[in-house]
Design a protein around this motif. Structure first.
Motif, PDB file in Angstrom:
ATOM      1  N   UNK A 258       0.839  -1.204   0.000  1.00  0.00           N
ATOM      2  CA  UNK A 258       0.000   0.000   0.000  1.00  0.00           C
ATOM      3  C   UNK A 258       0.870   1.249   0.000  1.00  0.00           C
ATOM      4  N   UNK A 259       1.922   1.230   0.814  1.00  0.00           N
ATOM      5  CA  UNK A 259       2.855   2.364   0.862  1.00  0.00           C
ATOM      6  C   UNK A 259       3.491   2.613  -0.502  1.00  0.00           C
ATOM      7  N   UNK A 260       3.957   1.544  -1.146  1.00  0.00           N
ATOM      8  CA  UNK A 260       4.599   1.681  -2.451  1.00  0.00           C
ATOM      9  C   UNK A 260       3.617   2.175  -3.504  1.00  0.00           C
ATOM     10  N   UNK A 261       2.385   1.692  -3.444  1.00  0.00           N
ATOM     11  CA  UNK A 261       1.385   2.111  -4.431  1.00  0.00           C
ATOM     12  C   UNK A 261       1.082   3.594  -4.303  1.00  0.00           C
ATOM     13  N   UNK A 262       0.969   4.091  -3.076  1.00  0.00           N
ATOM     14  CA  UNK A 262       0.710   5.517  -2.873  1.00  0.00           C
ATOM     15  C   UNK A 262       1.929   6.341  -3.293  1.00  0.00           C
ATOM     16  N   UNK A 263       3.124   5.855  -2.955  1.00  0.00           N
ATOM     17  CA  UNK A 263       4.350   6.573  -3.324  1.00  0.00           C
ATOM     18  C   UNK A 263       4.503   6.670  -4.833  1.00  0.00           C
TER      19      UNK A 263
ATOM     20  N   UNK B  50      -5.984   6.398  -6.442  1.00  0.00           N
ATOM     21  CA  UNK B  50      -5.398   5.644  -7.564  1.00  0.00           C
ATOM     22  C   UNK B  50      -4.699   4.393  -7.038  1.00  0.00           C
ATOM     23  N   UNK B  51      -4.034   4.522  -5.888  1.00  0.00           N
ATOM     24  CA  UNK B  51      -3.383   3.359  -5.279  1.00  0.00           C
ATOM     25  C   UNK B  51      -4.415   2.297  -4.922  1.00  0.00           C
ATOM     26  N   UNK B  52      -5.573   2.726  -4.431  1.00  0.00           N
ATOM     27  CA  UNK B  52      -6.636   1.789  -4.084  1.00  0.00           C
ATOM     28  C   UNK B  52      -7.110   1.039  -5.322  1.00  0.00           C
ATOM     29  N   UNK B  53      -7.281   1.749  -6.438  1.00  0.00           N
ATOM     30  CA  UNK B  53      -7.686   1.094  -7.684  1.00  0.00           C
ATOM     31  C   UNK B  53      -6.631   0.084  -8.143  1.00  0.00           C
ATOM     32  N   UNK B  54      -5.370   0.478  -8.020  1.00  0.00           N
ATOM     33  CA  UNK B  54      -4.276  -0.395  -8.439  1.00  0.00           C
ATOM     34  C   UNK B  54      -4.245  -1.679  -7.615  1.00  0.00           C
ATOM     35  N   UNK B  55      -4.562  -1.572  -6.326  1.00  0.00           N
ATOM     36  CA  UNK B  55      -4.505  -2.721  -5.426  1.00  0.00           C
ATOM     37  C   UNK B  55      -5.847  -3.445  -5.307  1.00  0.00           C
ATOM     38  N   UNK B  56      -6.863  -2.919  -5.999  1.00  0.00           N
ATOM     39  CA  UNK B  56      -8.213  -3.487  -5.941  1.00  0.00           C
ATOM     40  C   UNK B  56      -8.746  -3.460  -4.510  1.00  0.00           C
ATOM     41  N   UNK B  57      -8.530  -2.316  -3.857  1.00  0.00           N
ATOM     42  CA  UNK B  57      -8.998  -2.100  -2.496  1.00  0.00           C
ATOM     43  C   UNK B  57      -9.830  -0.825  -2.452  1.00  0.00           C
ATOM     44  N   UNK B  58     -10.485  -0.596  -1.310  1.00  0.00           N
ATOM     45  CA  UNK B  58     -11.155   0.685  -1.102  1.00  0.00           C
ATOM     46  C   UNK B  58     -10.124   1.687  -0.595  1.00  0.00           C
ATOM     47  N   UNK B  59     -10.397   2.971  -0.783  1.00  0.00           N
ATOM     48  CA  UNK B  59      -9.467   3.990  -0.302  1.00  0.00           C
ATOM     49  C   UNK B  59      -9.296   3.939   1.217  1.00  0.00           C
ATOM     50  N   UNK B  60     -10.377   3.748   2.004  1.00  0.00           N
ATOM     51  CA  UNK B  60     -10.195   3.630   3.461  1.00  0.00           C
ATOM     52  C   UNK B  60      -9.283   2.459   3.844  1.00  0.00           C
TER      53      UNK B  60
ATOM     54  N   UNK C  96      -5.917   2.824   5.978  1.00  0.00           N
ATOM     55  CA  UNK C  96      -5.727   2.061   7.212  1.00  0.00           C
ATOM     56  C   UNK C  96      -4.386   1.354   7.206  1.00  0.00           C
ATOM     57  N   UNK C  97      -4.018   0.785   6.054  1.00  0.00           N
ATOM     58  CA  UNK C  97      -2.736   0.081   5.973  1.00  0.00           C
ATOM     59  C   UNK C  97      -1.564   1.044   6.153  1.00  0.00           C
ATOM     60  N   UNK C  98      -1.690   2.229   5.591  1.00  0.00           N
ATOM     61  CA  UNK C  98      -0.640   3.233   5.772  1.00  0.00           C
ATOM     62  C   UNK C  98      -0.568   3.647   7.234  1.00  0.00           C
ATOM     63  N   UNK C  99      -1.730   3.821   7.874  1.00  0.00           N
ATOM     64  CA  UNK C  99      -1.772   4.214   9.281  1.00  0.00           C
ATOM     65  C   UNK C  99      -1.114   3.159  10.166  1.00  0.00           C
ATOM     66  N   UNK C 100      -1.362   1.870   9.856  1.00  0.00           N
ATOM     67  CA  UNK C 100      -0.743   0.786  10.622  1.00  0.00           C
ATOM     68  C   UNK C 100       0.777   0.840  10.489  1.00  0.00           C
ATOM     69  N   UNK C 101       1.249   1.099   9.267  1.00  0.00           N
ATOM     70  CA  UNK C 101       2.687   1.175   9.015  1.00  0.00           C
ATOM     71  C   UNK C 101       3.297   2.371   9.740  1.00  0.00           C
ATOM     72  N   UNK C 102       2.618   3.512   9.703  1.00  0.00           N
ATOM     73  CA  UNK C 102       3.113   4.708  10.387  1.00  0.00           C
ATOM     74  C   UNK C 102       3.165   4.495  11.891  1.00  0.00           C
ATOM     75  N   UNK C 103       2.160   3.801  12.430  1.00  0.00           N
ATOM     76  CA  UNK C 103       2.145   3.509  13.858  1.00  0.00           C
ATOM     77  C   UNK C 103       3.278   2.560  14.228  1.00  0.00           C
TER      78      UNK C 103
END
Length: 291
Positions: free
Chosen positions: A8-13, A20-30, A34-41
């Protein structure tokens, strides 16, 4: 540190956008947020700055980026190595290619590969050849079939498959088309359409003019050779295209220079394990060498 959060981090970067990262990963934006928030934490550091709609990496994000690529690549490499032990040719082959090669060189090979290896899922990325080198180095793609760099590149294994002669072309009603013999200096008085200045093809041709001390009159640029062909065919300018693209709508200009060409082939990372699927595709490429 789980791979889902790193992906998720790489897709956003890479995209500069959570949506757009959500579309690329076939996920919802939330879900991506959430995955980025977990990584930041987990890292106790903010990874992205959000100013309006602009997303940019923080210093911590910039420090994580190469490590994230390395971790994901190492895991993928390990998975391929273990899967290879079975001897089966299956899984996903992430393949990059340029639009030109994808249109004019790969179709028969792709047809043969998919019919012969039905358990392999092809993930084909159409990108500029220059970007494919970065994709290979970062582990984003396993194998790329592209225009090879004119000079060898470190950390990348390359193999030529086809020689791709280049010719100077114009529309049949272009002033240059009526000449029986031309020199490079005769071309600079007319507008040219070229691939972008960052492309290998551009550098190959421009070096001819540089060596002759001539400045090109480039009116416009695009990396899509089919678009260049169309613009030349309607008389907007002259250009240089692969000889294989010449048809009745183009006139080859008789330029008094040595023949020029570019090399087409494949690249992969020398220190990463190739999947059985990638090896099988390389075998098909080698069989097509010179054709």
């Amino acid at each position: 540190m789980d791979t889902h959060s790193l992906n998720a981090f790489l897709a956003v970067a890479e995209t500069g956008s959570f949506s757009v990262a959500a579309e690329k990963l076939h996920l919802t934006q939330p879900a991506v947020s959430k995955r980025i928030a977990v990584l930041e934490q987990m890292l106790d550091a903010k990874l992205f700055d959000r100013v309006g709609r602009t997303i940019s990496l923080t210093e911590a994000g910039k420090a994580l980026l190469p490590k994230a690529y390395q971790i994901i690549s190492t895991i993928a490499d390990t998975q391929r190595e273990i899967q290879n032990l079975t001897g089966s040719i299956s899984g996903t082959l992430t393949l990059a290619t340029s639009h030109h090669i994808g249109l004019h060189r790969l179709p028969p090979l792709l047809k043969q590969f998919t019919s012969q290896f039905t358990d392999v899922a092809l993930d084909i990325n159409f990108i500029d050849s220059e970007w494919a080198y970065e994709g290979i180095q970062q582990g984003q793609v396993e194998l790329a079939v592209i225009t090879l760099a004119p000079t060898p590149t470190t950390n990348v294994t390359s193999e030529q498959i086809w020689d791709d002669p280049l010719v100077f072309v114009a529309a049949s009603d272009h002033p240059l088309a009526s000449e029986t013999q031309l020199e490079l200096k005769d071309l600079i008085n007319y507008s040219a359409i070229f691939p972008g200045s960052n492309t290998f093809t551009h550098h190959i041709v421009k070096s001819l003019f540089n060596e002759a001390g001539l400045n090109l009159n480039i009116a416009m640029a695009t990396n899509y050779l089919e678009t260049i062909k169309m613009m030349v065919a309607v008389g907007l300018a002259w250009s240089v295209l692969p000889q294989a693209m010449v048809d009745e709508n183009l006139r080859v200009l008789p330029i008094n220079t040595l023949p020029i060409s570019r090399q087409l082939g494949y690249i992969h990372h020398p220190e990463r394990t190739l999947s059985n699927a990638a090896k099988a595709f390389i075998d098909l490429l080698q069989a097509a060498k010179g054709t």
